[in-house]
Design an enzyme around this catalytic site. Structure first.
Site, PDB file in Angstrom:
ATOM      1  N   THR A 184       0.778  -1.211   0.110  1.00 12.84           N
ATOM      2  CA  THR A 184       0.061   0.026   0.040  1.00 12.84           C
ATOM      3  C   THR A 184       0.925   1.246   0.108  1.00 12.84           C
ATOM      4  OG1 THR A 184      -1.968   0.983   0.747  1.00 12.84           O
ATOM      5  CG2 THR A 184      -0.180   0.195   2.461  1.00 12.84           C
TER       6      THR A 184
ATOM      7  N   HIS B 181     -15.243   3.690  -9.096  1.00 11.16           N
ATOM      8  CA  HIS B 181     -14.082   3.481  -8.364  1.00 11.16           C
ATOM      9  C   HIS B 181     -13.015   2.616  -9.302  1.00 11.16           C
ATOM     10  CE1 HIS B 181     -12.506   0.594  -4.813  1.00 11.16           C
ATOM     11  NE2 HIS B 181     -11.164   1.084  -5.967  1.00 11.16           N
TER      12      HIS B 181
ATOM     13  N   SER C  33      -4.375  -2.057   0.485  1.00 10.40           N
ATOM     14  CA  SER C  33      -5.659  -1.748   1.385  1.00 10.40           C
ATOM     15  C   SER C  33      -6.839  -2.672   0.787  1.00 10.40           C
ATOM     16  CB  SER C  33      -6.349  -0.530   1.498  1.00 10.40           C
ATOM     17  OG  SER C  33      -6.473  -0.288   0.382  1.00 10.40           O
ATOM     18  N   GLU C  34      -6.559  -3.347  -0.290  1.00 10.06           N
ATOM     19  CA  GLU C  34      -7.787  -4.181  -1.154  1.00 10.06           C
ATOM     20  C   GLU C  34      -7.258  -5.640  -0.861  1.00 10.06           C
ATOM     21  OE1 GLU C  34     -10.187  -3.096  -2.143  1.00 10.06           O
ATOM     22  OE2 GLU C  34     -10.075  -1.051  -2.861  1.00 10.06           O
TER      23      GLU C  34
ATOM     24  N   HIS D  29      -7.799   2.080 -11.987  1.00  9.03           N
ATOM     25  CA  HIS D  29      -8.716   3.061 -11.838  1.00  9.03           C
ATOM     26  C   HIS D  29      -8.488   3.782 -13.165  1.00  9.03           C
ATOM     27  CE1 HIS D  29      -7.229   3.058  -7.500  1.00  9.03           C
ATOM     28  NE2 HIS D  29      -8.208   2.414  -7.672  1.00  9.03           N
TER      29      HIS D  29
END
Length: 191
Positions: A44, A157, A73-74, A95
């Site tokens: 991250t 997202h 974090s995913e 993204h």
């Protein structure tokens, strides 16, 4: 592929995704299944251009860190996909701006263009859920539980693509982003 080559591949496809503007400097993540219980995942909050093979974090499917520190974090979303799909080997979360613009406009990607469908497979969409949350991980895991699904649009997202190789996952993201651009331009010029 052994662990060393998997680590190098993750670094390479992440840099390619950054160069292709599918992710920004700190956004997005990638992972590779190492074994039935172990996953390699990008860290991250590390600039994409600084990630090195030794930066990649090794975790178990329960989230326990084996080596490295601070997985993406995913990580819940990645391990959820691996649990849902034994055939998933690589996951790329991007993204892409054109896909985000389409999502925001309430439009769908036109998969009938060129041979895109042969590269991509089935694409599904999940509603916006907080990034990094267990809810998002559950929604994406459920969406990919059908074998033909290789890409999930995360409304407002981003995009998650699966592949048997890191390049297949990256190619799916690139093809979908290109199709999103074509769909946007087509919609603008037809009005």
């Amino acid at each position: 592929m052994n662990e060393t080559s998997l680590r190098r591949s993750l670094v390479e496809i992440f840099r390619l995704a950054y160069a292709r503007k599918l992710v920004d400097l700190l956004g997005g993540n990638a992972s590779a299944r190492l074994s039935n219980d172990e996953v390699l995942i990008t860290p991250t909050s590390m600039p994409k251009i600084l990630i090195k093979p030794q930066s990649i974090v090794k975790i178990r499917l329960d989230g326990t860190i084996i080596s490295g520190s601070n997985p993406s974090s995913e990580w819940r979303m990645h391990v959820g996909i691996y649990k849902a799909r034994n055939d998933a080997k690589f996951i790329l979360h991007t993204h892409p701006p054109n896909i985000l613009a389409l999502s925001r406009a309430g439009l769908k990607i036109d998969l009938s263009l060129s041979e895109a469908i042969s590269y991509v497979g089935e694409v599904v969409e999940v509603p916006y859920l907080k990034p990094g949350s267990a809810e998002l991980a559950n929604a994406v895991s459920k969406a990919v539980s059908r074998r033909g699904v290789t890409a999930v649009i995360l409304r407002n997202h981003g995009l998650v693509t699966l592949g048997s190789t890191p390049y297949e996952a990256l190619n799916r993201a690139e093809v979908l982003e290109d199709l999103a651009y074509i769909t946007l331009i087509s919609n603008c010029s037809s009005k």
